[in-house]
Design a protein around this motif. Structure first.
Motif, PDB file in Angstrom:
ATOM      1  N   UNK A 113      58.450  47.342  31.260  1.00 11.96           N
ATOM      2  CA  UNK A 113      58.286  47.193  29.819  1.00 11.96           C
ATOM      3  C   UNK A 113      58.485  45.729  29.445  1.00 11.96           C
ATOM      4  N   UNK A 114      57.497  45.124  28.791  1.00 10.97           N
ATOM      5  CA  UNK A 114      57.613  43.744  28.334  1.00 10.97           C
ATOM      6  C   UNK A 114      57.182  43.662  26.870  1.00 10.97           C
ATOM      7  N   UNK A 115      57.811  42.732  26.142  1.00 15.15           N
ATOM      8  CA  UNK A 115      57.450  42.543  24.741  1.00 15.15           C
ATOM      9  C   UNK A 115      58.136  43.500  23.793  1.00 15.15           C
TER      10      UNK A 115
ATOM     11  N   UNK B 252      62.246  43.915  30.285  1.00 19.49           N
ATOM     12  CA  UNK B 252      62.583  42.494  30.206  1.00 19.49           C
ATOM     13  C   UNK B 252      63.225  42.224  28.853  1.00 19.49           C
ATOM     14  N   UNK B 253      64.438  41.619  28.880  1.00 24.86           N
ATOM     15  CA  UNK B 253      65.207  41.373  27.652  1.00 24.86           C
ATOM     16  C   UNK B 253      65.512  39.902  27.472  1.00 24.86           C
ATOM     17  N   UNK B 254      65.668  39.514  26.222  1.00 24.48           N
ATOM     18  CA  UNK B 254      65.951  38.119  25.882  1.00 24.48           C
ATOM     19  C   UNK B 254      67.335  37.681  26.359  1.00 24.48           C
TER      20      UNK B 254
ATOM     21  N   UNK C 109      66.103  43.447  33.029  1.00 21.95           N
ATOM     22  CA  UNK C 109      65.901  42.131  33.628  1.00 21.95           C
ATOM     23  C   UNK C 109      66.089  41.110  32.511  1.00 21.95           C
ATOM     24  N   UNK C 110      67.067  40.256  32.656  1.00 21.54           N
ATOM     25  CA  UNK C 110      67.422  39.315  31.591  1.00 21.54           C
ATOM     26  C   UNK C 110      66.682  37.996  31.788  1.00 21.54           C
TER      27      UNK C 110
ATOM     28  N   UNK D 197      62.235  33.044  25.201  1.00 16.97           N
ATOM     29  CA  UNK D 197      61.872  34.291  25.879  1.00 16.97           C
ATOM     30  C   UNK D 197      60.448  34.259  26.432  1.00 16.97           C
ATOM     31  N   UNK D 198      59.556  33.513  25.780  1.00 14.14           N
ATOM     32  CA  UNK D 198      58.189  33.395  26.308  1.00 14.14           C
ATOM     33  C   UNK D 198      58.193  32.693  27.655  1.00 14.14           C
ATOM     34  N   UNK D 199      58.939  31.592  27.736  1.00 17.22           N
ATOM     35  CA  UNK D 199      59.046  30.870  29.000  1.00 17.22           C
ATOM     36  C   UNK D 199      59.727  31.734  30.061  1.00 17.22           C
ATOM     37  N   UNK D 200      60.724  32.507  29.632  1.00 25.79           N
ATOM     38  CA  UNK D 200      61.423  33.388  30.567  1.00 25.79           C
ATOM     39  C   UNK D 200      60.515  34.463  31.131  1.00 25.79           C
ATOM     40  N   UNK D 201      59.662  35.029  30.275  1.00 21.75           N
ATOM     41  CA  UNK D 201      58.738  36.066  30.740  1.00 21.75           C
ATOM     42  C   UNK D 201      57.677  35.472  31.658  1.00 21.75           C
TER      43      UNK D 201
END
Length: 264
Positions: free
Chosen positions: A188-190, A223-225, A243-244, A250-254
């Motif tokens: 799950x993303x976003x 995926x979490x901020x 997944x932190x 958060x965009x760069x992290x994803x």
């Protein structure tokens, strides 16, 4: 992470994509949508917002306007402005590169589909039961879980009533998701954990697995901020691993996470 990497490599993963991905393109948010409703109905924006949550306000709009056709037209224009260029979204490129056989999305926009078209990858959009005919193994299925603006069958989940009907979890798309999810990892993303809809979906997934009596359950991930030990424990109980983000942005992290899953 190794299990998730292997699932992607073996095409045994479902991507479940939320609004946070679309925000990367600077398209209107739910707040913008509600502000537009208030203007059409002649309300002060702050006053209108104070009268209910997003779903009940959308329901009121439908009551006053008799339908949401004009709202769907506005959404179509604002979500798909010609100034947006999909090649500028690194996240959408990475989504295509994952090459998942199944993508579920609660987003109304068509930018995932546009990304597949731009990068020359085959896909099949599914928004109602009629789209389930003659599916092919060489196409990524993009399932519009909250409806599609192009669908004339009023599939959009926007008002309180449509949301409550969605929570029954018994539509053809729900049945398809239950079948698809039994043997695949889900990423799950976003999504935000404040999204009650996605939390309910996690609960239903958990109950599905409990009722199936299958011991070797594929893992699901979100995926979490930032860390949240309380929410992570609740998610873990329901079979969802957090997944932190390693980046404050958060965009760069994803982007970093998806690159690691695909290329490393």
């Amino acid at each position: 992470m190794n299990e998730l990497k292997n699932a992607i490599k073996n095409k045994n993963v479902i991507l479940f994509i939320g609004a946070g991905i679309s925000m990367n393109l600077n398209i209107p948010s739910w707040n913008d949508l509600i502000d537009h409703m208030s203007e059409e109905l002649g309300y002060d924006k702050e006053v209108f917002n104070s009268y209910g949550n997003y779903l009940s306000l959308a329901e009121f709009y439908e009551i006053k306007k008799k339908n949401i056709d004009s709202l769907k037209s506005w959404m179509n224009r604002e979500l798909h402005k010609t100034s947006i260029n999909i090649k500028d979204s690194k996240i959408h490129k990475l989504i295509v590169d994952i090459d998942a056989p199944l993508i579920y999305t609660t987003n109304y926009d068509r930018w995932i589909e546009h990304a597949y078209e731009y990068y020359g990858k085959k896909y099949r959009k599914i928004s109602n039961v009629g789209d389930l005919v003659n599916l092919r193994n060489d196409e990524t299925q993009i399932i519009k879980f909250h409806g599609d603006l192009d669908d004339d069958n009023n599939s959009i989940v926007l008002t309180e009533s449509s949301y409550f009907e969605r929570l029954n979890f018994e539509t053809p798309l729900d049945i398809k998701f239950r079948a698809d999810s039994l043997g695949k990892n889900i990423l799950f993303i976003g999504y935000s954990l404040s999204d009650v809809n996605i939390r309910f979906l996690f609960y239903k997934l958990s109950k599905l697995w409990e009722d199936s009596n299958i011991n070797n359950r594929p893992k699901s991930y979100i995926f979490l901020r930032k860390p949240n030990p309380i929410q992570e424990a609740v998610l873990k109980k329901r079979g969802i691993n957090a997944i932190i983000s390693k980046k404050e942005n958060i965009t760069e992290g994803l982007e970093e996470l998806l690159e690691e899953l695909i290329y490393k």
